[in-house]
Design an enzyme around this catalytic site. Structure first.
Site, short mmCIF file in Angstrom:
data_model
loop_
_atom_site.label_atom_id
_atom_site.label_comp_id
_atom_site.label_asym_id
_atom_site.label_seq_id
_atom_site.Cartn_x
_atom_site.Cartn_y
_atom_site.Cartn_z
N GLU A 1 0.86 -1.19 0.00
CA GLU A 1 0.00 0.00 0.00
C GLU A 1 0.88 1.23 0.00
O GLU A 1 1.76 1.38 0.85
CB GLU A 1 -0.95 0.05 1.20
CG GLU A 1 -1.90 1.23 1.05
CD GLU A 1 -2.87 1.44 2.21
OE1 GLU A 1 -3.76 2.30 2.07
OE2 GLU A 1 -2.73 0.77 3.25
N ASP B 1 -2.70 12.08 -2.91
CA ASP B 1 -2.79 13.53 -3.01
C ASP B 1 -3.03 13.92 -4.47
O ASP B 1 -2.23 13.60 -5.34
CB ASP B 1 -1.49 14.16 -2.50
CG ASP B 1 -1.62 15.66 -2.28
OD1 ASP B 1 -2.41 16.30 -3.00
OD2 ASP B 1 -0.92 16.19 -1.40
N TYR C 1 -10.23 8.60 4.63
CA TYR C 1 -10.61 9.53 3.57
C TYR C 1 -11.89 9.07 2.89
O TYR C 1 -12.79 9.87 2.59
CB TYR C 1 -9.49 9.64 2.53
CG TYR C 1 -8.37 10.56 2.95
CD1 TYR C 1 -8.57 11.93 3.07
CD2 TYR C 1 -7.10 10.06 3.23
CE1 TYR C 1 -7.54 12.78 3.45
CE2 TYR C 1 -6.06 10.90 3.61
CZ TYR C 1 -6.28 12.25 3.71
OH TYR C 1 -5.27 13.08 4.09
N GLU C 2 -11.99 7.78 2.63
CA GLU C 2 -13.16 7.26 1.95
C GLU C 2 -14.42 7.54 2.76
O GLU C 2 -15.44 8.00 2.22
CB GLU C 2 -13.01 5.76 1.70
CG GLU C 2 -14.16 5.16 0.93
CD GLU C 2 -13.91 3.72 0.52
OE1 GLU C 2 -14.78 3.15 -0.15
OE2 GLU C 2 -12.84 3.18 0.86
N GLU D 1 4.80 5.23 3.73
CA GLU D 1 4.23 6.51 4.15
C GLU D 1 5.33 7.52 4.38
O GLU D 1 6.36 7.20 4.98
CB GLU D 1 3.40 6.34 5.43
CG GLU D 1 2.81 7.60 6.00
CD GLU D 1 1.91 8.32 5.00
OE1 GLU D 1 2.17 9.52 4.75
OE2 GLU D 1 0.97 7.68 4.46
#
Length: 204
Positions: A41, A116, A185-186, A66
């Site tokens: 991811e 982003d 976010y979803e 990340e």
């Protein structure tokens, strides 16, 4: 740029060093101590999707990349509390990690959720999902491996579809439903009534 580990994050962190002069490509079986499939991811945020997947699928290894130190620390702490031995983290740039540290045909799935969008035109070059990235994604995926994409940004999604045009025979769209956790976010975008654009692409 691949960065040094943020303070306090070590036990599940993959250390990367580009300055040794040695081959930087990771031996993923050695990293996990087993040859199980590896999913990736890119941009894990607080890690909700990634941690849920690691717990639900103990027979699969996961790597989360990340750049934000505070989010990485949070996800790492949660992984330790849950005992996720099949999970590793990378602190750094997703594009560089894919290009320089992963071997061809080494990853069974790539997940990119709500990256982003860099909405200003002068910043579009910073977007992750472009043709150059797709070249690398196709390279690292195993045959049958999948690239999972989700975004709420209409313009970015259109740019993604345009970037995918040259890959018509290399990354084929497929119908698939991921049954894991949603991202923060979803949930926020769904609550706001914003449409979510998705694509799942498979390497033949």
């Amino acid at each position: 740029m691949i960065m040094a580990p943020p303070a306090g994050v070590d036990s599940l962190l993959i250390g990367l060093d580009e300055e040794t002069g040695q081959d930087p490509v990771l031996d993923l079986a050695a990293q996990f101590g087993n040859p199980r499939p590896v999913e990736l991811e890119l941009g894990i945020g607080k890690g909700r999707f990634l941690l849920d997947a690691a717990v639900r699928h103990p027979g699969v290894n996961y790597i989360g990349v990340e750049q934000a130190s505070k989010y990485l620390r949070l996800a790492h702490a949660r992984a330790l509390r849950r005992g996720c031995a099949n999970l590793r983290f990378v602190h750094g740039d997703a594009r560089e990690f894919v290009e320089f540290f992963l071997a061809a045909a080494s990853i069974s799935a790539i997940h990119v959720y709500f990256p982003d969008p860099w909405p200003k035109k002068r910043h579009h070059k910073r977007r992750l999902l472009d043709e150059a990235f797709l070249v690398e994604a196709e390279r690292i995926l195993i045959p049958g491996g999948r690239l999972w994409i989700a975004t709420d940004h209409d313009g970015y999604f259109e740019a993604i579809l345009e970037a995918l045009d040259p890959f018509g025979s290399l990354l084929l769209p497929v119908e698939a439903v991921w049954d894991g956790a949603t991202t923060n976010y979803e949930d926020k975008f769904v609550d706001q009534g914003r449409p979510i654009h998705r694509r799942v692409l498979e390497k033949p």
